[in-house]
Write a protein that holds these residues in place. Structure first.
Motif, PDB file in Angstrom:
ATOM      1  N   THR A 184      59.361  57.779  27.311  1.00 27.31           N
ATOM      2  CA  THR A 184      60.443  57.003  27.924  1.00 27.31           C
ATOM      3  C   THR A 184      59.892  55.825  28.719  1.00 27.31           C
ATOM      4  O   THR A 184      60.380  54.696  28.604  1.00 27.31           O
ATOM      5  CB  THR A 184      61.290  57.902  28.833  1.00 27.31           C
ATOM      6  OG1 THR A 184      61.820  58.989  28.068  1.00 27.31           O
ATOM      7  CG2 THR A 184      62.439  57.122  29.441  1.00 27.31           C
ATOM      8  N   THR A 191      60.386  51.865  27.875  1.00 27.74           N
ATOM      9  CA  THR A 191      60.937  50.966  28.896  1.00 27.74           C
ATOM     10  C   THR A 191      59.984  49.821  29.187  1.00 27.74           C
ATOM     11  O   THR A 191      60.411  48.669  29.366  1.00 27.74           O
ATOM     12  CB  THR A 191      61.223  51.755  30.183  1.00 27.74           C
ATOM     13  OG1 THR A 191      62.083  52.869  29.887  1.00 27.74           O
ATOM     14  CG2 THR A 191      61.896  50.876  31.220  1.00 27.74           C
ATOM     15  N   ALA A 249      60.780  45.896  28.814  1.00 27.30           N
ATOM     16  CA  ALA A 249      60.745  45.010  29.970  1.00 27.30           C
ATOM     17  C   ALA A 249      59.703  43.908  29.807  1.00 27.30           C
ATOM     18  O   ALA A 249      59.996  42.720  29.995  1.00 27.30           O
ATOM     19  CB  ALA A 249      60.465  45.816  31.238  1.00 27.30           C
ATOM     20  N   GLY A 280      61.841  50.450  22.274  1.00 26.13           N
ATOM     21  CA  GLY A 280      61.394  49.344  23.118  1.00 26.13           C
ATOM     22  C   GLY A 280      61.784  47.990  22.561  1.00 26.13           C
ATOM     23  O   GLY A 280      62.327  47.132  23.274  1.00 26.13           O
ATOM     24  N   THR A 316      65.515  47.191  22.788  1.00 26.43           N
ATOM     25  CA  THR A 316      66.036  46.888  24.115  1.00 26.43           C
ATOM     26  C   THR A 316      65.533  45.546  24.642  1.00 26.43           C
ATOM     27  O   THR A 316      66.068  45.017  25.620  1.00 26.43           O
ATOM     28  CB  THR A 316      65.651  48.006  25.101  1.00 26.43           C
ATOM     29  OG1 THR A 316      65.927  49.284  24.493  1.00 26.43           O
ATOM     30  CG2 THR A 316      66.454  47.936  26.393  1.00 26.43           C
ATOM     31  N   LEU A 345      66.280  47.533  34.487  1.00 25.15           N
ATOM     32  CA  LEU A 345      65.152  48.413  34.208  1.00 25.15           C
ATOM     33  C   LEU A 345      65.565  49.873  34.332  1.00 25.15           C
ATOM     34  O   LEU A 345      65.180  50.711  33.507  1.00 25.15           O
ATOM     35  CB  LEU A 345      64.015  48.105  35.184  1.00 25.15           C
ATOM     36  CG  LEU A 345      62.657  48.732  34.876  1.00 25.15           C
ATOM     37  CD1 LEU A 345      62.065  48.155  33.608  1.00 25.15           C
ATOM     38  CD2 LEU A 345      61.700  48.508  36.041  1.00 25.15           C
ATOM     39  N   SER A 346      66.355  50.186  35.368  1.00 25.28           N
ATOM     40  CA  SER A 346      66.813  51.570  35.526  1.00 25.28           C
ATOM     41  C   SER A 346      67.755  51.965  34.409  1.00 25.28           C
ATOM     42  O   SER A 346      67.703  53.095  33.895  1.00 25.28           O
ATOM     43  CB  SER A 346      67.500  51.729  36.890  1.00 25.28           C
ATOM     44  OG  SER A 346      68.722  51.008  36.936  1.00 25.28           O
ATOM     45  N   ALA A 383      67.668  50.667  31.394  1.00 24.39           N
ATOM     46  CA  ALA A 383      66.839  50.780  30.200  1.00 24.39           C
ATOM     47  C   ALA A 383      66.087  52.110  30.176  1.00 24.39           C
ATOM     48  O   ALA A 383      65.909  52.710  29.107  1.00 24.39           O
ATOM     49  CB  ALA A 383      65.851  49.616  30.133  1.00 24.39           C
ATOM     50  N   PHE A 384      65.649  52.579  31.356  1.00 21.83           N
ATOM     51  CA  PHE A 384      64.972  53.873  31.419  1.00 21.83           C
ATOM     52  C   PHE A 384      65.897  54.988  30.939  1.00 21.83           C
ATOM     53  O   PHE A 384      65.528  55.818  30.105  1.00 21.83           O
ATOM     54  CB  PHE A 384      64.510  54.146  32.851  1.00 21.83           C
ATOM     55  CG  PHE A 384      63.900  55.503  33.062  1.00 21.83           C
ATOM     56  CD1 PHE A 384      62.557  55.703  32.838  1.00 21.83           C
ATOM     57  CD2 PHE A 384      64.677  56.577  33.478  1.00 21.83           C
ATOM     58  CE1 PHE A 384      61.984  56.971  33.021  1.00 21.83           C
ATOM     59  CE2 PHE A 384      64.122  57.832  33.675  1.00 21.83           C
ATOM     60  CZ  PHE A 384      62.762  58.031  33.436  1.00 21.83           C
ATOM     61  N   THR A 385      67.108  54.989  31.470  1.00 22.49           N
ATOM     62  CA  THR A 385      68.065  56.023  31.079  1.00 22.49           C
ATOM     63  C   THR A 385      68.451  55.890  29.608  1.00 22.49           C
ATOM     64  O   THR A 385      68.531  56.896  28.885  1.00 22.49           O
ATOM     65  CB  THR A 385      69.319  55.922  31.961  1.00 22.49           C
ATOM     66  OG1 THR A 385      68.940  56.015  33.336  1.00 22.49           O
ATOM     67  CG2 THR A 385      70.301  57.022  31.639  1.00 22.49           C
ATOM     68  N   SER A 391      66.697  54.498  27.203  1.00 25.28           N
ATOM     69  CA  SER A 391      65.547  54.852  26.360  1.00 25.28           C
ATOM     70  C   SER A 391      65.391  56.361  26.280  1.00 25.28           C
ATOM     71  O   SER A 391      65.068  56.912  25.208  1.00 25.28           O
ATOM     72  CB  SER A 391      64.270  54.225  26.928  1.00 25.28           C
ATOM     73  OG  SER A 391      64.346  52.818  26.902  1.00 25.28           O
ATOM     74  N   GLY A 430      66.618  57.877  37.292  1.00 19.22           N
ATOM     75  CA  GLY A 430      66.397  56.472  36.945  1.00 19.22           C
ATOM     76  C   GLY A 430      67.477  55.571  37.515  1.00 19.22           C
ATOM     77  O   GLY A 430      67.187  54.494  38.040  1.00 19.22           O
TER      78      GLY A 430
END
Length: 606
Positions: A76, A80, A84, A140, A143, A194-195, A197-199, A201, A251
């Motif tokens: 994950t 991310t 990013a 990745g 996104t 970013l948060s 995208a973390f979730t 992903s 996240g």
């Protein structure tokens, strides 16, 4: 920042993420053996011995969930990071690469973002084959367009701020401009993304594993195994499902907290074609020997040919304070900023002569030289400084980077300039962020910054508009002090007739992108203006020395694309005749410096 770090939401996010990271480190060592041990206790329900039961091979589902934390989080975080770094990097590069590359890059982003990221990831995974590495690359890359789109949009909004314009004037390189001024000021929404995208992903990787296209061992694969017998024994599906929810929640919480902490000022801030008439214009006045800054037949146009500033010629003498007045949209700021080569992107300035001192601005002057000749004082003190940097580092940057002055000497000169600007405790102000200063203090600091390189021309773009009356007077006195002390030339832009009549030596009046009158300030004070527009501005200005009622100017200025071929003020002028609408008046070079037909009529208007 400190208040943000005490936020319960951020603390909860840190606790959750910290716990997950700890599990990722110790999980395989504590539960690795139990996660792989085959027993005869297949499909056991939840019990004290097996909290989430066992799978079809008798392996403990809780142990497998704990051991799967490391591969799940590693994939994950990797996906991310790919999104990013790739997205922000691409968006940043096309923004600093130039208008044409920017336009092509934005169109490419539009195409990429139009395809659903999960669909793109599925296609990549299907083409390259299933596996953890393929899944990370697919998610990745899918996104990346979201980060690229947000980066370009945010950079466009920040690029118009005054401190970015100052950096451009100082010749800051595109990459340094991006790293020091643009990216820090767009960090907040990027961290929120970013948060997200973390979730996203995490869910997408788990989904690919669930479908058999991802990793062989992660929460998604465990969830797929648990759901196979959910109607018989639902316990094995609960462990990986709960883990995915907790990681996604961590996240989101920590992303919001970091976004607030990223901006130290967050708590303090509220939520075309050239004119064809040039060939018939009369010659402008020749420059006098003491002329320091000069523009001749200056025009500023939009890409579609719309003329915003129409053949304006002006001069600023050495040590002279010249004011430019007019209603909003009259072209005051565009005219002045043409002298500083600080027009917004997309606008083009064209002039037969454009110079400051012996520096020819019709070519491509050296930025460092331009910065030494010209200082800028902007209208809004809250936008004058980069909110993410301390005042001292911003004041001394040009001295340290462009003039090679050691930090200690640069600090000493900055403190001295702040003291001359009447800031209390200047040593302390150097260590503060802009939001820790009041509006008047920020404007004084902006004046100090403009004077720090010892320029010979100051362009003050409505420097008192956002200030109260008392602070306005103090700021104007500072400009006058600098003018008398250092012999500075000043170009003061204002819509306030009272301000220019108090400070300036000479006044230029602009209307609809054209210069309509030029007169000494003594004539302005005595009401000896010749142009009806200047007279109307005076009549609309309150005065303590007169009991006459204020008179509003009827109508409004024309839009740039709708300006008439004759006098632009004719629709609002009480003296207008047919000649005014058919023939454009030319600024006289002899007698009164006024562009008005009525000056020749009999009887002459007052």
């Amino acid at each position: 920042m400190r208040r943000t770090l005490r936020s319960p939401v951020l603390i909860a996010g840190i606790v959750l993420l910290g716990g997950l990271l700890l599990l990722a480190v110790v999980g395989p060592f504590i539960w690795g053996d139990a996660a792989d041990t085959l027993t005869g206790n297949a499909h056991q329900s939840a019990s004290a011995a097996h909290w989430f039961g066992t799978d079809a091979l008798g392996r403990d589902v809780f142990a497998r969930t704990m051991a799967a934390t490391r591969p799940t989080l590693v994939m994950t975080l990797a996906a991310t990071a790919v999104a990013a770094v790739g997205g922000i990097g691409f968006g940043a590069v096309i923004w600093v690469a130039g208008p044409r590359t920017r336009e092509l890059g934005q169109r490419l982003i539009d195409v990429m973002i139009s395809y659903p990221s999960v669909l793109f990831a599925l296609i990549v995974a299907a083409v390259l084959g299933p596996g953890a590495t393929t899944s990370v690359a697919a998610i990745g890359l899918a996104t990346c367009p979201a980060f690229a789109r947000l980066t370009t949009n945010l950079a466009a909004s920040v690029a118009g701020r005054d401190f970015v314009a100052t950096a451009r004037l100082l010749g800051v390189s595109p990459l340094r401009l991006l790293r020091r001024h643009l990216l820090p000021n767009i960090a907040e929404p990027l961290l929120v993304l970013l948060s997200v995208a973390f979730t996203a992903s995490l869910k997408a990787l788990s989904g690919l594993s669930f479908l058999g296209l991802g990793a062989d061992f992660d929460w998604g694969r465990l969830l797929a195994s648990g759901l196979e017998g959910i109607y018989v024994n639902p316990a094995p599906a609960l462990g990986p499902a709960a883990a995915i929810v907790v990681a996604g929640l961590a996240g989101g919480l920590i992303g919001d907290g970091l976004a607030a902490a990223a901006n130290p000022g967050q708590e303090h801030r509220p939520r075309g074609e050239r004119a064809k008439i040039r060939a018939v214009l009369k010659p402008v006045q020749p420059p006098t020997p003491d002329t320091f800054a000069e523009a001749r037949q200056l025009s500023v146009t939009l890409p579609d040919g719309t003329v915003l500033v129409d053949d304006v010629s002006l001069q600023v003498g050495r040590g002279e304070i010249v004011g430019i007045v007019g209603e909003s949209g009259s072209g005051k700021s565009l005219t002045a900023m043409s002298l500083a080569k600080l027009l917004p992107d997309g606008l083009t300035a064209d002039a037969s002569t454009l110079r400051v001192g012996d520096l020819d601005l019709t070519g491509d002057p050296e930025p460092a030289r331009l910065a030494r000749e010209i200082g800028i004082v902007y209208q809004d003190p809250s936008a004058s400084f980069n909110p993410t940097l301390r005042v001292g580092s911003q004041l001394t940057e040009v001295l340290r980077v462009h003039e090679g002055i050691p930090r200690k000497e640069a600090d000493r000169r900055a403190v001295e300039q702040l003291r001359l600007a009447h800031l209390t405790v200047p040593e302390q102000r150097m260590k503060q962020h802009p939001h820790e200063l009041s509006g008047g203090m920020r404007q004084r600091a902006m004046i100090a910054a403009a004077l720090l390189t010892r320029p010979r021309l100051i362009i003050a773009d409505e420097p008192t508009t956002a200030l109260d009356v008392t602070v306005q007077d103090e700021v104007l006195k500072l400009i006058q002090e600098a003018n008398r002390r250092d012999g500075l030339s000043v170009l003061l832009i204002s819509h306030d007739m009272g301000v220019v009549s108090t400070v300036c030596d000479r006044v230029l009046v602009m209307y609809a992108g054209r210069l309509v009158e030029e007169l000494p300030v003594a004539d302005l004070r005595e009401g000896k203006a010749q142009h009806p527009y200047t007279q109307a501005l005076l009549a609309a200005t309150p005065s303590i020395d007169s009991d006459r009622p204020l008179a509003a100017i009827p109508g409004r200025p024309p839009q740039p694309a709708e300006r008439p071929s004759g006098c632009a003020f004719a629709p609002r002028c009480p003296l207008a005749r047919a000649q005014c609408t058919e023939e454009r008046p030319v600024l006289r070079t002899e007698g009164p410096r006024v562009a008005c037909h009525a000056i020749d009529w009999e009887p002459a208007h007052a």
